[in-house]
Design an enzyme around this catalytic site. Structure first.
Site, PDB file in Angstrom:
ATOM      1  N   SER A 133       0.842  -1.200   0.000  1.00  0.00           N
ATOM      2  CA  SER A 133       0.000   0.000   0.000  1.00  0.00           C
ATOM      3  C   SER A 133       0.881   1.255   0.000  1.00  0.00           C
ATOM      4  CB  SER A 133      -0.952  -0.046   1.193  1.00  0.00           C
ATOM      5  OG  SER A 133      -2.010   0.869   1.049  1.00  0.00           O
ATOM      6  N   MET A 134       0.770   2.131   0.985  1.00  0.00           N
ATOM      7  CA  MET A 134       1.656   3.294   1.026  1.00  0.00           C
ATOM      8  C   MET A 134       3.112   2.865   0.978  1.00  0.00           C
ATOM      9  SD  MET A 134       2.117   6.303   3.920  1.00  0.00           S
ATOM     10  CE  MET A 134       3.333   5.400   4.902  1.00  0.00           C
TER      11      MET A 134
END
Length: 260
Positions: free
Chosen positions: A94-95
């Site tokens: 994700s991030m």
């Protein structure tokens, strides 16, 4: 034994059981996540697994948060660039996939080549931009977002004191990734493997396939059953994917398959 001296060592957590040689895998956590998220996966890998610990969480909870991907990537790059020499691959979820990619770009600009391999999980390719507003929502809606995507211990939602610790960190990280705009540059030269859940509300399979434009090396896409945190239920298969890919670092890897 610390990997680095002084403040640099605050950034990295090395899990026990690493072999004395081979590829080092640096893992980058998701928004609101910490280095400890990668511990369970590390037990399935016969690699030196090093997890990045962002400021503002766990033992770094009293440090100021970093609210831009650019600054966070700059800081992580400086630390990783000082690691003892060893073939090194990156894994980000994700991030963390965004930060891993940005650090890989910085390594390439500094040294002419990137990591041995880049694994990007649960994140659309940099050319696929969508405006995000989660960081602008009130606490109730932010909690609803966290419940929806998974990855947070449900007990946290029923404990006001725990919520008080995780919501500012999570909101900060969402702000960082939702306001980030990739600056176009040359593709990496390392293989990229994208991993995604087939029901991820944040990243479609086509979004994950867009990572293929960001390398001159081989590209692989593996689709797992599940949502944004598919890897919680499929760690052995994820570990196998990583192990096979790194068995011959810098050798061809081409696959696009669904995992069962």
């Amino acid at each position: 034994m610390p990997l680095l001296d002084g403040d640099d060592d605050l950034w990295l957590r090395r899990f026990d059981g690493a072999p004395p040689d081979g590829v080092r895998l640096v893992c980058f956590p998701h928004a609101g996540g910490s280095a400890s998220y990668w511990f369970t996966l590390s037990r399935l890998l016969r690699l030196e697994v090093v997890a990045v610990q962002y400021p503002g969480r766990q033992e770094r909870r009293r440090e100021p948060l970093i609210d831009t991907i650019t600054e966070l990537s700059d800081r992580v790059f400086e630390v990783i660039d000082r690691l003892p020499p060893r073939p090194t691959a990156f894994l980000g979820h994700s991030m963390g996939a965004v930060v891993a990619f940005e650090v890989a770009e910085r390594l390439t600009r500094a040294h002419g080549t990137g990591p041995e391999h880049l694994f990007v999980s649960g994140r659309r390719g940099p050319t696929v931009h969508r405006a995000g507003t989660v960081h602008l929502q009130d606490d109730t809606r932010l909690v609803a977002e966290l419940r929806g995507v998974g990855g947070t211990d449900p007990r946290f939602f029923d404990d006001p004191e725990l919520l008080e610790t995780i919501l500012p960190v999570t909101r900060n990280d969402y702000r960082a990734v939702e306001t980030h705009h990739w600056v176009p540059g040359p593709p990496l030269d390392c293989p990229i493997t994208a991993l995604v859940g087939d029901h991820d509300p944040q990243t479609s399979v086509d979004d994950a396939r867009a990572w293929s434009a960001h390398t001159t090396g081989e590209f692989g896409l593996r689709v797992f059953p599940g949502g944004h945190f598919y890897l919680d239920a499929h760690r052995p298969a994820v570990a196998e994917t990583i192990t096979v890919a790194l068995a011959g670092a810098r050798t061809p890897l081409t696959f696009e398959e669904a995992a069962s």
